[in-house]
Design a protein around this motif. Sequence first.
Motif, PDB file in Angstrom:
ATOM      1  N   THR A 160       0.860  -1.180   0.000  1.00 31.71           N
ATOM      2  CA  THR A 160       0.000   0.000   0.000  1.00 31.71           C
ATOM      3  C   THR A 160       0.896   1.230   0.000  1.00 31.71           C
ATOM      4  N   VAL A 161       0.320   2.397  -0.285  1.00 32.98           N
ATOM      5  CA  VAL A 161       1.140   3.603  -0.418  1.00 32.98           C
ATOM      6  C   VAL A 161       1.649   4.120   0.917  1.00 32.98           C
ATOM      7  N   ASP A 162       1.039   3.690   2.033  1.00 30.66           N
ATOM      8  CA  ASP A 162       1.412   4.242   3.330  1.00 30.66           C
ATOM      9  C   ASP A 162       2.181   3.274   4.221  1.00 30.66           C
ATOM     10  N   LYS A 233       3.946   6.947  -0.487  1.00 30.20           N
ATOM     11  CA  LYS A 233       3.273   8.226  -0.265  1.00 30.20           C
ATOM     12  C   LYS A 233       4.276   9.317   0.062  1.00 30.20           C
ATOM     13  N   ASP A 234       5.258   8.998   0.901  1.00 31.74           N
ATOM     14  CA  ASP A 234       6.264   9.984   1.290  1.00 31.74           C
ATOM     15  C   ASP A 234       7.274  10.216   0.168  1.00 31.74           C
ATOM     16  N   TYR A 236       7.081   9.901  -3.123  1.00 31.64           N
ATOM     17  CA  TYR A 236       6.596  10.632  -4.296  1.00 31.64           C
ATOM     18  C   TYR A 236       5.717  11.825  -3.932  1.00 31.64           C
ATOM     19  N   LEU A 238       2.635  11.828  -2.529  1.00 32.07           N
ATOM     20  CA  LEU A 238       1.287  11.568  -3.016  1.00 32.07           C
ATOM     21  C   LEU A 238       0.241  12.144  -2.060  1.00 32.07           C
ATOM     22  N   SER A 239      -0.830  12.643  -2.617  1.00 30.03           N
ATOM     23  CA  SER A 239      -1.928  13.152  -1.802  1.00 30.03           C
ATOM     24  C   SER A 239      -2.708  11.983  -1.195  1.00 30.03           C
ATOM     25  N   ASP A 240      -3.513  12.284  -0.196  1.00 32.59           N
ATOM     26  CA  ASP A 240      -4.259  11.234   0.503  1.00 32.59           C
ATOM     27  C   ASP A 240      -5.201  10.475  -0.425  1.00 32.59           C
ATOM     28  N   TYR A 242      -4.757  10.011  -3.722  1.00 28.84           N
ATOM     29  CA  TYR A 242      -4.094   9.591  -4.968  1.00 28.84           C
ATOM     30  C   TYR A 242      -4.305   8.098  -5.191  1.00 28.84           C
ATOM     31  N   LEU A 244      -2.959   4.912  -6.848  1.00 24.64           N
ATOM     32  CA  LEU A 244      -1.749   4.359  -7.453  1.00 24.64           C
ATOM     33  C   LEU A 244      -2.104   3.186  -8.346  1.00 24.64           C
ATOM     34  N   TYR A 306      -4.847  12.008  -9.420  1.00 27.28           N
ATOM     35  CA  TYR A 306      -3.666  12.865  -9.319  1.00 27.28           C
ATOM     36  C   TYR A 306      -3.915  14.284  -9.820  1.00 27.28           C
TER      37      TYR A 306
END
Length: 374
Positions: A160-162, A233-234, A236, A238-240, A242, A244, A306
């Motif tokens: 996941t992005v986070d 997330k950090d 790139y 990325l917004s909350d 976004y 992917l 995005y």
Amino acid sequence: MKKTYLIIMVFVSLAISYNVFSQGRIAEIWTQPAVFKADEPVSWYFDVTGTALEGETEGIYMWTWFPSEPDAGNWNNSSDFAALTHVEGNIWRFDLIPTEYYGVEASSVTAFYGLLKNKNGTKVTDAFAPDQTPPNDIRLYDLSAIKGTALIDYYPKNFTVDRPLSILVNANNTWSKCNTTPVQGDLANASNVHMHSGVNNWNIIVENNAANLSKTLLDSLGDGIYRMDLILKDYYGLSDDYTLNNINIVFADDAWTYEGKALNCSDFLIEAPEAPVEPIPSLIFFPQKISRKDILCILRQKNESYVTGLTYRITAGTIEIAGSFEGNKDEMKACVDLVTALKDATTLDKIHVVIKDNTGRTITDSDIPLVQLQ
């Protein structure tokens, strides 16, 4: 299988002897880095939401019995070295070098079994073990998967992005000199390896350049294997909200003397797990037929995740009108006063409209005919 059974039986016997039973499955476990070796520092993270330790204020401790039992004999009074660090909410962290904490050789670190408890052992969680499915286990990545013929690998697969993600590349197997005669393994000759990358087909890019050398540098694991550890997330920004879809990568040294690409000299592509399907945006001009004495409204609905802004530029002969849209991802809108702007353009038969998003991508570049007034 016998080893797993025996270890679980040891835990059961311990629980009975201490007159305590597990009180809740740990909601989530992850590590930073996601891929780690037994003899390097790693942080284990635990979300104790839903367990007896939820909201614990007096401390949480590690109780682990394989590959060894570092705090043996201290069930009723855990040692300070077994204490976790509170991160936030119900998230706790345990920092260690596995070989040092367990006091064993790296070859003996094949799995991790344990649980979390309070100081005196009256509150405990369910055990974590490698036969638990993620996100409820802690496991060593098998480097043999990347040391063979593979070019790239990553863990966890269901990233996941986070949460931490580790990307590994085998420089011995990558391709380079793609503009002449492609060769394999040239990147293995480089003294350093960096990641030039982006997301969603290079929508957002972190370049391998002089300004980013420390950020894009991979760690060498030996034998031509390199690892990048990041939280998407950090990394790139990325917004909350976004969405992917994929990660795009080319590897190179700091001077781009050596390069590493995928088979057929293509860019590496890592698809996001179960990437959601983006809605199809719609672009609406209102009214559909306009004259130079109208207010032209332009709406773009269901924008990509995005897209955080849109701009327009209208060319009408020698006149230019520019501005920005207002609104959010669901709908962005711009209304243009043609009446005032074109009051003297009596012979104009069309306008040219260019709309771009915040990434510089062109949404439309087209002419709109004007209805001629009597």
